[in-house]
Design a protein around this motif. Structure first.
Motif, PDB file in Angstrom:
ATOM      1  N   PHE A 110       0.958  -1.257  -0.107  1.00  0.00           N
ATOM      2  CA  PHE A 110      -0.030   0.103  -0.087  1.00  0.00           C
ATOM      3  C   PHE A 110       0.940   1.242   0.042  1.00  0.00           C
ATOM      4  N   TRP A 111       0.482   2.218  -0.644  1.00  0.00           N
ATOM      5  CA  TRP A 111       1.019   3.448  -0.715  1.00  0.00           C
ATOM      6  C   TRP A 111       0.146   4.527  -0.522  1.00  0.00           C
ATOM      7  N   VAL A 141      -1.544  -1.187  -4.133  1.00  0.00           N
ATOM      8  CA  VAL A 141      -2.593  -0.237  -4.054  1.00  0.00           C
ATOM      9  C   VAL A 141      -2.023   1.266  -3.838  1.00  0.00           C
ATOM     10  N   ASP A 142      -2.322   2.153  -4.670  1.00  0.00           N
ATOM     11  CA  ASP A 142      -2.116   3.583  -4.252  1.00  0.00           C
ATOM     12  C   ASP A 142      -3.287   4.030  -3.496  1.00  0.00           C
ATOM     13  N   LEU A 143      -3.286   4.224  -2.286  1.00  0.00           N
ATOM     14  CA  LEU A 143      -4.505   4.412  -1.462  1.00  0.00           C
ATOM     15  C   LEU A 143      -5.127   5.697  -1.802  1.00  0.00           C
ATOM     16  N   GLN A 144      -4.571   6.802  -2.197  1.00  0.00           N
ATOM     17  CA  GLN A 144      -5.252   8.084  -2.558  1.00  0.00           C
ATOM     18  C   GLN A 144      -5.722   8.108  -4.106  1.00  0.00           C
ATOM     19  N   ARG A 145      -5.161   7.254  -5.048  1.00  0.00           N
ATOM     20  CA  ARG A 145      -5.778   6.978  -6.415  1.00  0.00           C
ATOM     21  C   ARG A 145      -6.691   5.980  -6.622  1.00  0.00           C
ATOM     22  N   SER A 154     -10.336  14.335   2.570  1.00  0.00           N
ATOM     23  CA  SER A 154     -10.614  14.770   1.460  1.00  0.00           C
ATOM     24  C   SER A 154      -9.453  15.874   1.119  1.00  0.00           C
ATOM     25  N   PHE A 155      -8.545  16.194   2.084  1.00  0.00           N
ATOM     26  CA  PHE A 155      -7.434  16.954   1.691  1.00  0.00           C
ATOM     27  C   PHE A 155      -6.309  16.174   1.065  1.00  0.00           C
ATOM     28  N   ALA A 156      -6.269  14.784   1.034  1.00  0.00           N
ATOM     29  CA  ALA A 156      -5.272  13.963   0.373  1.00  0.00           C
ATOM     30  C   ALA A 156      -5.979  13.467  -0.967  1.00  0.00           C
ATOM     31  N   ARG A 157      -6.862  13.697  -1.436  1.00  0.00           N
ATOM     32  CA  ARG A 157      -7.580  13.165  -2.868  1.00  0.00           C
ATOM     33  C   ARG A 157      -6.544  13.758  -3.950  1.00  0.00           C
TER      34      ARG A 157
END
Length: 159
Positions: A110-111, A141-145, A154-157
């Motif tokens: 995970f990233w 898995v890229d957690l933000q993508r 929401s700040f990390a999207r």
């Protein structure tokens, strides 16, 4: 960790020198990085873990790199499946797919992008490539993508 303990698993967690609550110069891995695989293996031996192939690793950041180097040095110590988060390693272990395949296992990686864990990192590319070439060996898995994040993230999207 409590549910795992209740199921009978043994858990060993450690802070690398200079990190967490460990003593040493904060964040300085260079003085001992060449021996980090030995550190992992000696620590396991000190707690009575032999080379039975039963150790499963959750490695975070540099801990993932320490595990990958220890796996290269003593593959017989480790089990088949491992979880890595934001693993960073300068030299990717080219023999990793063969080792995982021989064990009948793989990695779940995970990233989470941040200034210390950029998507341009070699390891990000290597995990992506491993998953594309051998999805049975690696889920990356890229957690933000790749994930639907709760509103409080929401700040990390990433758009």
């Amino acid at each position: 960790w409590a549910p795992m303990l209740r199921e009978g698993y043994h858990i060993l967690a450690f802070d690398a020198p200079g990190f967490g609550r460990s003593s040493g110069a904060t964040g300085q891995t260079m003085p001992w990085r060449d021996w980090d695989a030995d550190l992992v293996l000696l620590l396991l031996r000190a707690f009575g873990v032999g080379q039975q192939g039963r150790v499963t690793v959750f490695g975070q950041c540099m801990g993932g790199a320490m595990f990958l180097r220890a796996l290269q040095k003593s593959p017989e110590t480790f089990g088949a499946w491992h979880v890595l988060h934001n693993c960073t390693i300068g030299t990717w272990p080219k023999e990793l797919p063969a080792m995982l395949r021989a064990k009948g296992g793989g990695l779940r990686s995970f990233w989470w992008y941040d200034p210390d864990h950029m998507r341009e990192a070699n390891v990000y590319r290597e995990f992506t490539s491993l998953m594309q070439k051998s999805p049975e060996l690696c889920t990356f898995v890229d957690l933000q993508r790749d994930c639907e994040l709760p509103e409080y993230f929401s700040f990390a999207r990433i758009n």
